[in-house]
Design an enzyme around this catalytic site. Structure first.
Site: not given
Ligand code: ADP
Length: 173
Positions: A9, A33
């Site tokens: 995470d 985000d």
């Molecule tokens: P985008 O809109 O750019 O696709 P997302 O947040 O939906 O952004 O996803 C981008 C990546 O971040 C995905 O691979 C998702 O699995 C990952 N992700 C989601 N939550 C976390 C977290 N807490 N830490 C790291 N990666 C995350």
């Protein structure tokens, strides 16, 4: 520059900067985000609001930097990935810009360790293999890479983790 991949995470990573896959409003959203704003607290949103009032948000491929609030990282670099809508060299270039512009901001702020999530591979549906290839190539070819000590690719799902592991192993051996 050392390149690392971990499954974690990103809100828990102690780096000079963690990168947020933000949207152009900079007001927070779902996925990584949402997690960054939730755990980082209101200082991040307040800093984003100041940037919004000056430049009206952040365009796709560009990046801005704020405090990391309550997170263990020192700063959050917010970049806006492209939304996948089928093969397009323009979208590929915009995703590369996210990585390049985030690293540029890191260098400008004398930051040496940067953690990236897998930008655009969640809600924005960019194919994971293509996104990983672009991420690794762009970071490896970054013009000022001598100024960055370490880049950590922080994967949240197994598929991304395996893709990055394979690609980085190929580079390192
Ligand atoms: P985008 O809109 O750019 O696709 P997302 O947040 O939906 O952004 O996803 C981008 C990546 O971040 C995905 O691979 C998702 O699995 C990952 N992700 C989601 N939550 C976390 C977290 N807490 N830490 C790291 N990666 C995350």
């Amino acid at each position: 520059m050392i390149l690392e991949v971990i499954k974690a995470d990103i809100t828990k990573i102690e780096a000079d900067a963690i990168v947020n896959a933000a949207n152009s409003s900079l007001l927070g959203g779902g996925g990584v985000d949402g997690a960054i704003h939730r755990k980082g607290g209101k200082a991040i949103l307040e800093a984003c609001m100041v940037i919004r009032s000056k430049q009206g948000g952040c365009k796709t491929g560009e990046a801005v930097i704020t405090t990391a609030g309550n997170l263990p990282a020192k700063f959050v670099i917010h970049t806006v990935g492209p939304v996948w809508s089928g093969e397009s060299v323009e979208k590929d270039a915009l995703l590369a810009n996210c990585y390049r512009n985030s690293l540029k901001l890191a260098v400008e702020n004398n930051l040496e360790t940067v953690a990236f999530p897998n930008i655009s591979t969640g809600i924005y549906h960019f194919p994971k293999d293509k996104a990983a290839e672009i991420a690794i190539t762009t970071v490896s070819n970054f013009a000022e890479k001598g100024k960055i000590e370490k880049v950590i690719f922080v994967c949240f799902d197994d598929e991304n983790y395996q893709l990055y592991e394979e690609k980085l192993n190929r580079i390192n051996h």
